[in-house]
Design a protein around this motif. Structure first.
Motif, PDB file in Angstrom:
ATOM      1  N   ASP A 142     -17.970-112.610-140.776  1.00 36.56           N
ATOM      2  CA  ASP A 142     -18.049-111.576-141.817  1.00 36.56           C
ATOM      3  C   ASP A 142     -18.803-110.354-141.314  1.00 36.56           C
ATOM      4  OD1 ASP A 142     -16.675-113.130-143.647  1.00 36.56           O
ATOM      5  OD2 ASP A 142     -18.488-113.911-144.596  1.00 36.56           O
ATOM      6  N   ALA A 143     -19.884-110.595-140.576  1.00 36.64           N
ATOM      7  CA  ALA A 143     -20.668-109.485-140.049  1.00 36.64           C
ATOM      8  C   ALA A 143     -19.844-108.648-139.075  1.00 36.64           C
ATOM      9  CB  ALA A 143     -21.927-110.013-139.371  1.00 36.64           C
ATOM     10  N   ASN A 144     -19.094-109.303-138.204  1.00 33.14           N
ATOM     11  CA  ASN A 144     -18.240-108.567-137.275  1.00 33.14           C
ATOM     12  C   ASN A 144     -17.182-107.756-138.007  1.00 33.14           C
ATOM     13  OD1 ASN A 144     -19.100-109.092-134.539  1.00 33.14           O
ATOM     14  ND2 ASN A 144     -18.532-111.231-134.852  1.00 33.14           N
ATOM     15  N   ARG A 145     -16.570-108.352-139.019  1.00 28.96           N
ATOM     16  CA  ARG A 145     -15.552-107.622-139.784  1.00 28.96           C
ATOM     17  C   ARG A 145     -16.143-106.376-140.433  1.00 28.96           C
ATOM     18  NH1 ARG A 145     -13.530-113.004-142.213  1.00 28.96           N
ATOM     19  NH2 ARG A 145     -11.734-113.547-140.929  1.00 28.96           N
ATOM     20  N   ALA A 146     -17.350-106.497-140.978  1.00 31.75           N
ATOM     21  CA  ALA A 146     -17.984-105.341-141.623  1.00 31.75           C
ATOM     22  C   ALA A 146     -18.221-104.223-140.613  1.00 31.75           C
ATOM     23  CB  ALA A 146     -19.298-105.771-142.269  1.00 31.75           C
ATOM     24  N   LEU A 147     -18.757-104.568-139.449  1.00 29.47           N
ATOM     25  CA  LEU A 147     -19.045-103.536-138.458  1.00 29.47           C
ATOM     26  C   LEU A 147     -17.778-102.906-137.904  1.00 29.47           C
ATOM     27  CD1 LEU A 147     -22.058-105.089-136.543  1.00 29.47           C
ATOM     28  CD2 LEU A 147     -22.076-103.054-137.990  1.00 29.47           C
ATOM     29  N   ILE A 148     -16.712-103.686-137.773  1.00 29.35           N
ATOM     30  CA  ILE A 148     -15.441-103.120-137.319  1.00 29.35           C
ATOM     31  C   ILE A 148     -14.948-102.083-138.324  1.00 29.35           C
ATOM     32  CG2 ILE A 148     -12.991-103.684-137.086  1.00 29.35           C
ATOM     33  CD1 ILE A 148     -13.894-106.272-135.668  1.00 29.35           C
ATOM     34  N   ARG A 149     -15.033-102.411-139.605  1.00 31.63           N
ATOM     35  CA  ARG A 149     -14.617-101.444-140.634  1.00 31.63           C
ATOM     36  C   ARG A 149     -15.502-100.194-140.597  1.00 31.63           C
ATOM     37  NH1 ARG A 149     -11.370-102.376-145.042  1.00 31.63           N
ATOM     38  NH2 ARG A 149     -10.233-104.361-145.048  1.00 31.63           N
ATOM     39  N   TYR A 150     -16.802-100.398-140.502  1.00 31.31           N
ATOM     40  CA  TYR A 150     -17.707 -99.251-140.480  1.00 31.31           C
ATOM     41  C   TYR A 150     -17.481 -98.381-139.243  1.00 31.31           C
ATOM     42  CZ  TYR A 150     -20.509-101.094-144.373  1.00 31.31           C
ATOM     43  OH  TYR A 150     -20.951-101.538-145.594  1.00 31.31           O
ATOM     44  N   ALA A 151     -17.200 -99.019-138.114  1.00 32.48           N
ATOM     45  CA  ALA A 151     -16.968 -98.250-136.891  1.00 32.48           C
ATOM     46  C   ALA A 151     -15.736 -97.364-137.038  1.00 32.48           C
ATOM     47  CB  ALA A 151     -16.814 -99.198-135.705  1.00 32.48           C
ATOM     48  N   ARG A 152     -14.669 -97.926-137.587  1.00 35.91           N
ATOM     49  CA  ARG A 152     -13.467 -97.113-137.809  1.00 35.91           C
ATOM     50  C   ARG A 152     -13.739 -96.014-138.829  1.00 35.91           C
ATOM     51  NH1 ARG A 152      -9.940-102.392-137.711  1.00 35.91           N
ATOM     52  NH2 ARG A 152      -8.918-102.232-135.679  1.00 35.91           N
ATOM     53  N   GLN A 153     -14.524 -96.345-139.834  1.00 35.10           N
ATOM     54  CA  GLN A 153     -14.827 -95.369-140.889  1.00 35.10           C
ATOM     55  C   GLN A 153     -15.529 -94.137-140.333  1.00 35.10           C
ATOM     56  OE1 GLN A 153     -14.132 -95.417-144.133  1.00 35.10           O
ATOM     57  NE2 GLN A 153     -15.717 -94.260-145.211  1.00 35.10           N
ATOM     58  N   VAL A 154     -16.536 -94.337-139.492  1.00 34.76           N
ATOM     59  CA  VAL A 154     -17.357 -93.200-139.064  1.00 34.76           C
ATOM     60  C   VAL A 154     -16.802 -92.486-137.841  1.00 34.76           C
ATOM     61  CG1 VAL A 154     -19.416 -94.252-140.063  1.00 34.76           C
ATOM     62  CG2 VAL A 154     -18.928 -94.573-137.628  1.00 34.76           C
ATOM     63  N   THR A 155     -15.949 -93.162-137.061  1.00 31.38           N
ATOM     64  CA  THR A 155     -15.383 -92.496-135.879  1.00 31.38           C
ATOM     65  C   THR A 155     -13.999 -91.937-136.130  1.00 31.38           C
ATOM     66  OG1 THR A 155     -14.349 -94.510-134.994  1.00 31.38           O
ATOM     67  CG2 THR A 155     -16.649 -94.063-134.354  1.00 31.38           C
TER      68      THR A 155
END
Length: 455
Positions: A142-155
């Motif tokens: 779950d933590a990895n999925r959240a960071l993947i989404r956030y990374a796409r969001q901000v970049t």
């Protein structure tokens, strides 16, 4: 498999396997009965299908576990060197974690609101891993999925880069590998993939800096998601300077760097990040930090956390695909607080690593005595032997050394002597409760297994 570590006497292996099966069947009638009862309403008689992959005609059913041991339904005491594949790295039922979890459970388990343990847990993680801003999940997946989404969001970039033969839980982007021609394809056995992985994922071999540089030069990659050492394909250690070069490549291309320390926490209290001075933009940890209850966490630098928060509308923050009703629940946070502050301490890691060194020495001694062309690699409190004469340099080399039949035999041989090692690997993990006597039991049993094949 035909490499230099290949075991060629398959007839001898089959004979030894059949003999160990007879021992297993005779010793475990209670587990057989429970397994047959489970067959009525569970596929293969187990709560998760992968549990059917353990060696033997049926799995071992556990009655009680404490410290580094468990007792099965047939009353057999086992030294547990699997420890829930890291989930129980702190040992089974550690007193401080059990007390905190029990107290919190009795006072209310989940309210969708924070408790006083939340800030303490976040501070403990910040101190260990060097990034200041933390959120909590139910698993490292779950933590990895959240960071993947956030990374796409901000970049604003579409792809995630992972390492060939990596492991990051059940994250879709990580179920990609390279074929013989270097194309990104689904990993073998990938179940129901939603889209071709080449649409979402870039893949490069571990320790291959030119491949990493070429992939990041496309400016399509939002984040590099790595384990600081591969563990789920066998332990593969980084080349000197590899991490520093990856950091520089990420800085040069505006790519975020996420380090998943869920397994490599075995390196020490702050994992390889603290031990080796690594500088990620985000960190993932899970499994062991909850003391036995489901828990995961992800940390971010101040800059990454601010970019994430500034990109989100409060009105939509609960429906954006990050989080869950039980994420950050009170019981998990109580477990994290107690486990990090009282169980998985710096002093505990010293003993764990010492025990693992003893395990490594014991395995190496048997390999040397019988001139076996295998090798053993240690990563802090975790070690693994593989069926090749030299340490693997990347995931493909580790994968090509696998021998499922041989691996199954060695696991069954160990089980019949009351020893459990990590499933589908030849890996052992030490807890704060693991003793030198526990390690010696494995050393003696492993030598017996080597004798049965090479003596």
């Amino acid at each position: 498999m035909t490499g230099p570590g290949y075991y060629s006497d398959r007839a001898r292996l089959r004979e030894a396997w059949e003999a160990e099966l007879d021992v297993y069947r005779a010793a475990r009638p209670a587990s057989e009965r429970l397994w047959r009862e489970g067959l009525v309403h569970m596929p293969d008689g187990v709560p998760m299908l992968w549990m059917a992959k353990w060696p033997g005609p049926w799995p071992v059913f556990v009655e009680r576990a404490a410290g580094a041991h468990f007792r099965c339904a047939d009353g057999i005491d086992h030294v547990d060197l699997c420890l829930g594949d890291t989930g129980a790295m702190c040992g089974h039922a550690p007193a401080a974690s059990v007390a905190a979890i029990s107290e919190r459970l009795a006072a209310g388990a989940t309210m969708m609101l924070p408790t006083r343990d939340a800030a303490v847990a976040a501070e403990l993680l910040s101190d260990r891993f060097g990034v200041p801003s933390w959120q909590f999940a139910l698993s490292a997946t779950d933590a990895n999925r959240a960071l993947i989404r956030y990374a796409r969001q901000v970049t604003g970039r579409p792809k995630i880069l992972v390492i060939d033969h990596c492991y990051h839980g059940t994250v879709d982007e990580a179920y990609a590998t390279l074929d013989a021609d270097g194309a990104v394809v689904e990993r073998r056995g990938n179940i129901g993939a939603p889209v071709p992985p080449s649409l979402t994922t870039a893949v490069v071999p571990f320790n291959d800096l030119p491949a990493m540089e070429a992939a990041l030069a496309t400016l399509e990659v939002a984040a590099v998601l790595i384990e600081p050492a591969l563990t789920n394909i066998g332990i593969v250690l980084p080349d000197p300077g590899w991490h520093a070069a990856v950091r520089e490549l990420c800085d040069r291309t505006g790519t975020l760097l996420i380090i998943d320390e869920t397994h490599t926490l075995s390196a020490g209290p702050g994992g390889m990040i603290a031990r080796d001075g690594l500088r990620p933009d985000a960190v993932v940890v899970g499994k062991s930090i909850g003391g036995g209850v489901p828990a995961g966490a992800y940390g971010m630098t101040a800059a990454f956390a601010a970019a994430v928060r500034d990109s989100l509308e409060l009105e939509d923050i609960d429906v954006g695909g990050v989080g869950g009703t039980l994420a950050g629940n009170a019981v998990s946070l109580a477990g994290i607080r107690a486990t990090l502050s009282e169980v998985l301490t710096a002093e505990a890691f010293t003993g764990m690593i010492d025990r693992c060194t003893e395990w490594t020495v014991g395995v190496q001694a048997a390999l040397d005595e019988f001139d076996v062309p295998w090798q053993v690699t240690q990563l802090g409190a975790r070690a693994e032997y593989s069926f090749r004469p030299t340490p693997p340099h990347d995931g493909r080399e580790a994968a090509e050394a696998d021998d499922f039949e041989l691996q199954q035999y060695l696991h069954l041989h160990a089980l019949n002597r009351g020893i459990l090692i990590t499933p589908f690997h030849n890996m052992a993990l030490m807890s704060p409760a693991t003793t030198a006597a526990d390690v010696e039991r494995h050393t003696v049993a492993f030598r017996e297994a080597v004798v049965s094949l090479f003596g």
